[in-house]
Design an enzyme around this catalytic site. Structure first.
Site, mmCIF file in Angstrom:
data_model
loop_
_atom_site.group_PDB
_atom_site.id
_atom_site.type_symbol
_atom_site.label_atom_id
_atom_site.label_comp_id
_atom_site.label_asym_id
_atom_site.label_seq_id
_atom_site.Cartn_x
_atom_site.Cartn_y
_atom_site.Cartn_z
ATOM 1 N N CYS A 81 0.017 -4.140 1.726
ATOM 2 C CA CYS A 81 0.808 -3.935 0.836
ATOM 3 C C CYS A 81 1.871 -4.049 -0.207
ATOM 4 O O CYS A 81 0.593 -5.309 -0.755
ATOM 5 C CB CYS A 81 1.760 -1.781 1.228
ATOM 6 S SG CYS A 81 2.042 -0.506 -0.514
ATOM 7 N N HIS A 191 -2.528 0.539 3.955
ATOM 8 C CA HIS A 191 -1.758 0.460 5.628
ATOM 9 C C HIS A 191 -2.485 0.859 7.080
ATOM 10 O O HIS A 191 -2.341 2.019 7.350
ATOM 11 C CB HIS A 191 -0.009 1.699 5.097
ATOM 12 C CG HIS A 191 0.509 1.404 4.285
ATOM 13 N ND1 HIS A 191 1.898 0.762 4.082
ATOM 14 C CD2 HIS A 191 0.377 2.202 2.682
ATOM 15 C CE1 HIS A 191 2.311 1.064 3.276
ATOM 16 N NE2 HIS A 191 1.794 1.294 2.815
ATOM 17 N N GLU A 193 -1.212 0.161 9.306
ATOM 18 C CA GLU A 193 -0.344 1.703 10.358
ATOM 19 C C GLU A 193 0.259 2.655 10.476
ATOM 20 O O GLU A 193 0.292 3.312 10.832
ATOM 21 C CB GLU A 193 1.453 0.256 10.429
ATOM 22 C CG GLU A 193 2.455 1.197 9.193
ATOM 23 C CD GLU A 193 1.874 0.231 7.937
ATOM 24 O OE1 GLU A 193 2.390 0.676 6.776
ATOM 25 O OE2 GLU A 193 0.479 -0.568 7.995
#
Length: 210
Positions: A81, A191, A193
């Site tokens: 990001c 993202h 994650e």
């Protein structure tokens, strides 16, 4: 087992990055310690919020130097990001220009789309030969949340140096850089994650590159 440092420079999202890496088998330390960041098998540079604030935090822990020293030694770095955005030369937010790390030429600027921020799940257009997206279906979606991005890739191709692999995405008709693979330096605007199994698979691909 790969040892990864998540660089702590005051940005958010550190623990979710830590948990996602642990899920795929990495040993993870969240720290700003220079030596630990240099010695780790991989360095993950997160980033949430304003470009200028992230650069100020990165400068405070000499993060640009850490990234540069790792890359000079061919050591893997992954930006996520705003952690991807600060790798470019500059960012412009609300008319304010902030110098970035300068690993790639280019400007981070506001998306030109009917709805901003871009928030939600999107497909990406990965190039042939990608290792980051290896084994993932072209229709795979990743989670994005951002208002700014690199909308023009400015690094010219060279006959001597293998050009980076650039992945693109589209929001509201506006194309932007979604990921870059450039030797030991990889980065994603989305993202991983927060992208479930697809994000875990991508992080596994990064660990396999060590």
């Amino acid at each position: 087992m790969a040892r990864v440092v998540v660089l702590d420079y005051g940005s958010g999202n550190l623990r979710s990055a830590e948990r996602a890496l642990q899920r795929v088998g990495a040993t993870v330390e969240v720290t700003s310690d220079h030596r630990a960041a240099l010695d780790a098998d991989g360095l993950l540079v997160p980033g949430v919020g304003a470009y200028a604030a992230c650069m100020a935090g990165l400068d405070a822990v000499k993060g640009g130097r850490i990234i540069g020293e790792r890359l000079a030694g061919g050591r893997p770095v992954l930006g996520i990001c705003v952690g991807m955005q600060i790798l470019f030369e500059r960012g412009i937010e609300h008319g304010v220009l902030t110098e970035g790390c300068g690993e790639w030429p280019g400007t981070v600027e506001r998306l030109e789309a009917p709805i901003v921020p871009h928030m939600g799940w999107n497909t990406v257009k990965a190039p042939e030969g990608t290792k980051l997206f290896a084994g993932l279906d072209p229709d795979t979606r990743f989670y994005f949340v951002h208002s700014y991005a690199v909308r023009k890739w400015e690094l010219e191709a060279s006959e001597v140096i293998r050009p980076p692999l650039v992945t693109w995405a589209t929001h509201g008709g506006d194309d932007f850089v979604a990921a870059v693979e450039n030797g030991p330096l990889w980065a994603t605007q989305f993202h991983p994650e927060k992208s479930g199994d697809a994000g875990a698979h991508l992080l596994e691909n990064w660990l396999k590159s060590f």
